[in-house]
Design a protein around this motif. Structure first.
Motif, PDB file in Angstrom:
ATOM      1  N   LEU A  97       0.635  -1.115  -0.033  1.00 44.94           N
ATOM      2  CA  LEU A  97       0.132   0.205  -0.061  1.00 44.94           C
ATOM      3  C   LEU A  97       0.906   1.189  -0.039  1.00 44.94           C
ATOM      4  N   GLU A  98       0.225   2.396   0.321  1.00 43.98           N
ATOM      5  CA  GLU A  98       1.163   3.699   0.294  1.00 43.98           C
ATOM      6  C   GLU A  98       2.201   3.517   1.306  1.00 43.98           C
ATOM      7  N   ARG A  99       3.255   4.139   1.289  1.00 38.81           N
ATOM      8  CA  ARG A  99       4.349   4.172   2.259  1.00 38.81           C
ATOM      9  C   ARG A  99       4.805   5.390   2.709  1.00 38.81           C
ATOM     10  N   ASN A 100       5.037   5.462   3.721  1.00 40.96           N
ATOM     11  CA  ASN A 100       5.908   6.665   4.277  1.00 40.96           C
ATOM     12  C   ASN A 100       7.350   6.453   4.503  1.00 40.96           C
ATOM     13  N   GLY A 101       8.127   7.247   4.991  1.00 40.89           N
ATOM     14  CA  GLY A 101       9.471   7.092   5.368  1.00 40.89           C
ATOM     15  C   GLY A 101       9.750   6.125   6.268  1.00 40.89           C
ATOM     16  N   LYS A 102       8.967   5.949   7.249  1.00 36.89           N
ATOM     17  CA  LYS A 102       9.078   4.809   8.126  1.00 36.89           C
ATOM     18  C   LYS A 102       9.090   3.388   7.666  1.00 36.89           C
ATOM     19  N   ASP A 103       7.904   3.283   6.719  1.00 36.95           N
ATOM     20  CA  ASP A 103       7.551   2.106   6.018  1.00 36.95           C
ATOM     21  C   ASP A 103       8.914   1.601   5.209  1.00 36.95           C
ATOM     22  N   ALA A 104       9.247   2.771   4.405  1.00 38.64           N
ATOM     23  CA  ALA A 104      10.391   2.564   3.379  1.00 38.64           C
ATOM     24  C   ALA A 104      11.408   2.024   3.950  1.00 38.64           C
ATOM     25  N   ILE A 105      11.898   2.620   5.175  1.00 31.33           N
ATOM     26  CA  ILE A 105      13.013   2.253   5.948  1.00 31.33           C
ATOM     27  C   ILE A 105      13.128   0.710   6.115  1.00 31.33           C
ATOM     28  N   LYS A 106      11.772   0.082   6.786  1.00 34.20           N
ATOM     29  CA  LYS A 106      11.706  -1.021   6.862  1.00 34.20           C
ATOM     30  C   LYS A 106      11.777  -2.138   5.857  1.00 34.20           C
ATOM     31  N   THR A 107      11.696  -1.826   4.538  1.00 39.68           N
ATOM     32  CA  THR A 107      11.740  -2.373   3.263  1.00 39.68           C
ATOM     33  C   THR A 107      13.096  -2.436   2.929  1.00 39.68           C
ATOM     34  N   TYR A 108      13.907  -1.425   3.122  1.00 40.60           N
ATOM     35  CA  TYR A 108      15.195  -1.262   2.681  1.00 40.60           C
ATOM     36  C   TYR A 108      15.947  -2.137   3.536  1.00 40.60           C
ATOM     37  N   LYS A 109      15.835  -2.276   4.924  1.00 38.71           N
ATOM     38  CA  LYS A 109      16.772  -3.007   5.868  1.00 38.71           C
ATOM     39  C   LYS A 109      16.217  -4.477   5.431  1.00 38.71           C
ATOM     40  N   LEU A 110      14.929  -4.735   5.074  1.00 41.05           N
ATOM     41  CA  LEU A 110      14.801  -6.353   4.912  1.00 41.05           C
ATOM     42  C   LEU A 110      15.400  -6.523   3.714  1.00 41.05           C
ATOM     43  N   SER A 111      15.475  -5.568   2.556  1.00 44.17           N
ATOM     44  CA  SER A 111      16.194  -5.932   1.289  1.00 44.17           C
ATOM     45  C   SER A 111      17.563  -6.372   1.618  1.00 44.17           C
ATOM     46  N   ALA A 112      18.145  -5.348   2.408  1.00 43.61           N
ATOM     47  CA  ALA A 112      19.649  -5.159   2.395  1.00 43.61           C
ATOM     48  C   ALA A 112      20.035  -6.560   3.055  1.00 43.61           C
ATOM     49  N   TYR A 113      19.354  -7.055   3.986  1.00 50.06           N
ATOM     50  CA  TYR A 113      19.565  -8.396   4.864  1.00 50.06           C
ATOM     51  C   TYR A 113      19.429  -9.506   3.943  1.00 50.06           C
ATOM     52  N   CYS A 114      18.397  -9.366   3.093  1.00 48.03           N
ATOM     53  CA  CYS A 114      18.209 -10.327   1.836  1.00 48.03           C
ATOM     54  C   CYS A 114      19.392 -10.472   0.893  1.00 48.03           C
ATOM     55  N   ALA A 115      19.849  -9.259   0.545  1.00 48.86           N
ATOM     56  CA  ALA A 115      20.952  -9.163  -0.369  1.00 48.86           C
ATOM     57  C   ALA A 115      22.124  -9.794   0.426  1.00 48.86           C
ATOM     58  N   THR A 116      22.357  -9.261   1.294  1.00 52.17           N
ATOM     59  CA  THR A 116      23.591  -9.980   2.144  1.00 52.17           C
ATOM     60  C   THR A 116      23.390 -11.267   2.102  1.00 52.17           C
ATOM     61  N   LEU A 117      22.568 -12.139   2.487  1.00 51.81           N
ATOM     62  CA  LEU A 117      22.449 -13.622   2.794  1.00 51.81           C
ATOM     63  C   LEU A 117      22.557 -14.042   1.396  1.00 51.81           C
ATOM     64  N   LYS A 118      22.051 -13.311   0.115  1.00 52.96           N
ATOM     65  CA  LYS A 118      22.000 -13.863  -1.151  1.00 52.96           C
ATOM     66  C   LYS A 118      23.293 -13.711  -1.901  1.00 52.96           C
ATOM     67  N   ASN A 119      24.308 -13.107  -1.157  1.00 57.37           N
ATOM     68  CA  ASN A 119      25.567 -12.686  -1.794  1.00 57.37           C
ATOM     69  C   ASN A 119      25.540 -11.960  -3.057  1.00 57.37           C
ATOM     70  N   GLU A 120      24.473 -11.016  -2.945  1.00 53.66           N
ATOM     71  CA  GLU A 120      24.173 -10.103  -4.038  1.00 53.66           C
ATOM     72  C   GLU A 120      25.395  -9.159  -4.417  1.00 53.66           C
ATOM     73  N   LYS A 121      25.340  -8.478  -5.471  1.00 53.92           N
ATOM     74  CA  LYS A 121      26.634  -7.458  -5.918  1.00 53.92           C
ATOM     75  C   LYS A 121      26.627  -6.532  -5.007  1.00 53.92           C
ATOM     76  N   HIS A 122      27.907  -6.081  -4.663  1.00 54.95           N
ATOM     77  CA  HIS A 122      28.277  -5.049  -3.733  1.00 54.95           C
ATOM     78  C   HIS A 122      27.431  -3.715  -4.074  1.00 54.95           C
ATOM     79  N   ILE A 123      27.231  -3.449  -5.416  1.00 53.94           N
ATOM     80  CA  ILE A 123      26.965  -2.175  -6.107  1.00 53.94           C
ATOM     81  C   ILE A 123      25.362  -2.005  -5.851  1.00 53.94           C
ATOM     82  N   THR A 124      24.720  -3.229  -5.821  1.00 49.62           N
ATOM     83  CA  THR A 124      23.347  -3.279  -5.402  1.00 49.62           C
ATOM     84  C   THR A 124      23.081  -3.115  -3.966  1.00 49.62           C
ATOM     85  N   ILE A 125      23.890  -3.618  -3.041  1.00 51.19           N
ATOM     86  CA  ILE A 125      23.763  -3.338  -1.542  1.00 51.19           C
ATOM     87  C   ILE A 125      24.084  -1.915  -1.258  1.00 51.19           C
ATOM     88  N   ALA A 126      25.116  -1.383  -1.884  1.00 54.10           N
ATOM     89  CA  ALA A 126      25.318  -0.209  -1.753  1.00 54.10           C
ATOM     90  C   ALA A 126      24.370   0.900  -2.030  1.00 54.10           C
TER      91      ALA A 126
END
Length: 236
Positions: A97-126
């Motif tokens: 649904l519609e997101r505010n800044g706090k919602d967006a922060i949660k999604t980025y922290k989740l995705s950064a954790y997922c990317a780290t576990l996945k061994n995603e490219k450094h440029i993507t995590i950055a």
């Protein structure tokens, strides 16, 4: 006739559980950029119409979070690790649904954790850490902005070393400039000068004269700041 609204639904398929879910994206016609910070953060005319908030897709079924920059490849064993660390602990809920800044922060922290576990490219995590720093800047949370700028800096340096930015939208000039600018913003002046100089040295073969000029401006700013500090110390 239906009135056009800023957000639209986009259907996604999770790369972990293979289930479909809906997320929202922002129509570009509603996005008005007034200016950019020196680290490329867009400054929007209407802060509530910020497409950065919708960059991450969060699977409501299993919690796997990703951006369109993620590669489809999962190194052996990483799907099992993600399932164990994230999916088994996920309480199903939607960020569609519609997101505010706090919602967006949660999604980025989740995705950064997922990317780290996945061994995603450094440029993507950055890029995810960088956007987190921008959101915290908008919220005027300097401590967290500095935290994620430093995490972004580490990943950009790793990307430069591993050369994993090749084939992405981030050019060598932009990468070197970002390393210099984040170093400057996190008070690592010596490293900032080093990387701004690398950008300037590329002027004869660069296809991005604007970035060369920005590097010169930042280098000059640092020189003036150091000169002022020296003059002030002598006057004490």
């Amino acid at each position: 006739m239906t009135e056009l609204v800023p957000l639209y639904d986009k259907s996604c398929k999770c790369m972990i559980c293979n289930k479909s879910f809906t997320t929202q994206k922002m129509r570009t016609r509603f996005v008005k950029v007034l200016d950019y910070d020196t680290d490329f953060r867009p400054i929007y005319k209407d802060p509530s119409l910020n497409p950065t908030f919708y960059h991450i897709n969060v699977c409501e079924h299993c919690g796997f979070s990703f951006s369109d920059d993620f590669t489809p490849y999962f190194p052996p064993g990483t799907k099992e690790i993600i399932t164990d660390k994230i999916c088994t602990n996920w309480v199903p809920h939607s960020f569609g649904l519609e997101r505010n800044g706090k919602d967006a922060i949660k999604t980025y922290k989740l995705s950064a954790y997922c990317a780290t576990l996945k061994n995603e490219k450094h440029i993507t995590i950055a890029g995810m850490y960088m956007r987190l720093a921008w959101i915290y800047r908008e919220l005027e949370n300097m401590e967290q902005e500095q935290r994620f700028l430093k995490l972004a800096l580490y990943e950009y340096l790793e990307s430069y070393t591993a050369d994993d930015f090749q084939g992405t939208q981030v050019s060598i000039d932009r990468l070197l400039y970002l390393i210099g600018e984040i170093s400057r913003r996190t008070s690592n002046t010596e490293q900032a000068v080093k990387y701004f100089s690398k950008v300037i040295e590329r002027q004869s073969r660069s296809l991005e004269p604007k970035i060369i000029e920005m590097a010169r401006e930042r280098w000059y700013d640092i020189r003036e700041e150091q000169k002022e500090i020296k003059e002030n110390s002598l006057s004490l």
